[in-house]
Design an enzyme around this catalytic site. Structure first.
Site, PDB file in Angstrom:
ATOM      1  N   ARG A   1      -8.081  -0.964   5.555  1.00 27.00           N
ATOM      2  CA  ARG A   1      -8.705  -1.919   4.608  1.00 27.00           C
ATOM      3  C   ARG A   1      -9.109  -3.233   5.366  1.00 27.00           C
ATOM      4  NH1 ARG A   1      -5.407  -3.489  -0.839  1.00 27.00           N
ATOM      5  NH2 ARG A   1      -3.812  -4.617   0.333  1.00 27.00           N
TER       6      ARG A   1
ATOM      7  N   ARG B   1      -5.692  -7.989   6.216  1.00 29.54           N
ATOM      8  CA  ARG B   1      -4.826  -9.126   5.693  1.00 29.54           C
ATOM      9  C   ARG B   1      -3.525  -8.715   6.676  1.00 29.54           C
ATOM     10  NH1 ARG B   1      -4.227  -7.651  -0.496  1.00 29.54           N
ATOM     11  NH2 ARG B   1      -2.127  -7.776  -0.006  1.00 29.54           N
TER      12      ARG B   1
ATOM     13  N   ARG C   1       6.604  -2.769   1.792  1.00 28.33           N
ATOM     14  CA  ARG C   1       5.707  -3.034   0.455  1.00 28.33           C
ATOM     15  C   ARG C   1       5.578  -1.861  -0.427  1.00 28.33           C
ATOM     16  NH1 ARG C   1      -0.095  -4.721   2.030  1.00 28.33           N
ATOM     17  NH2 ARG C   1      -0.475  -5.097  -0.066  1.00 28.33           N
TER      18      ARG C   1
ATOM     19  N   ARG D   1       5.060  -7.136 -11.747  1.00 27.20           N
ATOM     20  CA  ARG D   1       5.476  -6.228 -10.584  1.00 27.20           C
ATOM     21  C   ARG D   1       7.061  -6.176 -10.875  1.00 27.20           C
ATOM     22  NH1 ARG D   1       1.039  -7.420  -6.624  1.00 27.20           N
ATOM     23  NH2 ARG D   1       1.193  -6.131  -5.039  1.00 27.20           N
TER      24      ARG D   1
ATOM     25  N   LYS E   1      -6.532  -1.166  -6.733  1.00 25.26           N
ATOM     26  CA  LYS E   1      -6.555  -1.824  -7.939  1.00 25.26           C
ATOM     27  C   LYS E   1      -7.692  -3.073  -8.079  1.00 25.26           C
ATOM     28  CE  LYS E   1      -2.138  -3.390  -7.738  1.00 25.26           C
ATOM     29  NZ  LYS E   1      -1.719  -2.775  -6.381  1.00 25.26           N
TER      30      LYS E   1
HETATM   31  P1  AMP Z   1      -1.514  -7.826  -3.535  1.00 23.86           P
HETATM   32  O1  AMP Z   1      -2.766  -8.621  -3.214  1.00 23.86           O
HETATM   33  O2  AMP Z   1      -1.267  -7.746  -5.287  1.00 23.86           O
HETATM   34  O3  AMP Z   1      -0.967  -6.746  -2.988  1.00 23.86           O
HETATM   35  O4  AMP Z   1      -0.039  -9.088  -3.524  1.00 23.86           O
HETATM   36  C1  AMP Z   1       0.135  -9.624  -2.152  1.00 23.86           C
HETATM   37  C2  AMP Z   1       1.627 -10.027  -2.151  1.00 23.86           C
HETATM   38  O5  AMP Z   1       1.622 -11.165  -3.154  1.00 23.86           O
HETATM   39  C3  AMP Z   1       2.866  -9.176  -2.684  1.00 23.86           C
HETATM   40  O6  AMP Z   1       2.915  -8.336  -1.376  1.00 23.86           O
HETATM   41  C4  AMP Z   1       3.883 -10.248  -3.006  1.00 23.86           C
HETATM   42  O7  AMP Z   1       4.299 -10.887  -1.741  1.00 23.86           O
HETATM   43  C5  AMP Z   1       2.871 -11.089  -3.650  1.00 23.86           C
HETATM   44  N1  AMP Z   1       2.704 -10.890  -5.084  1.00 23.86           N
HETATM   45  C6  AMP Z   1       1.516 -10.890  -5.903  1.00 23.86           C
HETATM   46  N2  AMP Z   1       1.669 -10.451  -6.970  1.00 23.86           N
HETATM   47  C7  AMP Z   1       3.194 -10.697  -7.391  1.00 23.86           C
HETATM   48  C8  AMP Z   1       3.828 -10.631  -8.310  1.00 23.86           C
HETATM   49  N3  AMP Z   1       3.352 -10.279  -9.588  1.00 23.86           N
HETATM   50  N4  AMP Z   1       4.988 -10.414  -8.330  1.00 23.86           N
HETATM   51  C9  AMP Z   1       5.796 -10.839  -6.943  1.00 23.86           C
HETATM   52  N5  AMP Z   1       5.211 -11.088  -5.857  1.00 23.86           N
HETATM   53  C10 AMP Z   1       3.754 -10.951  -6.025  1.00 23.86           C
END
Ligand code: AMP
Length: 217
Positions: free
Chosen positions: A127, A160, A171, A88, A13
């Site tokens: 990654r 990360r 996740r 999400r 993404k």
């Molecule tokens: P990402 O970088 O998009 O994979 O987000 C990393 C982490 O941030 C996720 O595993 C969640 O813990 C949190 N997070 C990011 N976006 C959201 C969202 N829209 N709703 C809830 N948690 C989020």
């Protein structure tokens, strides 16, 4: 344009959002990036979010909707946005609709990257990103020229915390349970286009561009 980019963790993404930002000038809004900055800066939001993120769980809907409510109306996104990592949950999707209704503006398209879990686990394990400028890498498909060093700025490449194997599994479960239903929500509204995300960055990017030219087909 106002676009949502859906997909499981590791589907690409962020990479595709940056590509569309460059090619079509649609500003990327990554909630994951916003939360990581908040954690690094030690803000109230960051303190609330950190434990959920470390555990590979979702930050509560009301916190995320509050964040989007604060950020979306700012000038940067007035002419459009590409949401990466939001919504999400179906509750977040409903909240986003309410917010956009209030502003008299709807979504133009929802793009979903499809990719099997086995491939995601492999990608997330490989990654890395630059600590300094955020440039994304993959040790297999897009390695840096020098080990552990960013090609662009010379910064250090890091993994990360939530890309470690034990958190990745959690996740993916969270994605299937809570985020996949969001696809049906948007399909019902005629907005969803699904794209096979398991191909090269350019092949996937080409399909996303086409989908934006003909949303909902
Ligand atoms: P990402 O970088 O998009 O994979 O987000 C990393 C982490 O941030 C996720 O595993 C969640 O813990 C949190 N997070 C990011 N976006 C959201 C969202 N829209 N709703 C809830 N948690 C989020």
């Amino acid at each position: 344009m106002r676009v949502v980019l859906l997909g499981p963790p590791g589907a690409g993404k962020g990479t595709q959002a940056k590509r569309l930002e460059a090619s079509r000038g649609i500003r990327q809004l990554s909630t994951g990036d916003l939360l990581r900055s908040a954690v690094d800066e030690g803000t109230a939001l960051g303190r609330k979010a950190a434990s959920y993120m470390d555990a590979g769980r979702l930050v509560p809907d009301e916190v995320m909707l509050g964040l989007i409510r604060d950020v979306l109306p700012t000038g940067a996104y007035r002419d459009g946005f590409l949401l990466d990592g939001f919504p999400r949950t179906v509750e977040q999707a409903r909240g986003l609709d309410r917010l956009l209704d209030e502003a008299g503006a709807g979504l133009d398209a929802v793009l979903s990257l499809e990719i099997p879990d086995g491939e995601l686990i492999r990608r997330l394990g490989n990654r890395r990103s630059c600590e300094a400028c955020g440039e994304p890498y993959n040790l297999e498909s897009r390695p840096p020229q020098a080990d552990g060093v960013c090609d662009r700025c010379g910064g250090r490449l890091v993994q990360r915390d939530d890309d470690r194997p034990e958190t990745v599994q959690r996740r993916l479960e969270v994605y299937h349970e809570q985020t996949e239903p969001v696809k049906a929500y948007y399909a019902d509204r005629g907005l969803l286009t699904s794209v096979d995300g398991g191909r090269s960055v350019d092949a996937v990017g080409g399909d996303l561009e086409r989908a934006l030219r003909h949303p909902g087909e």
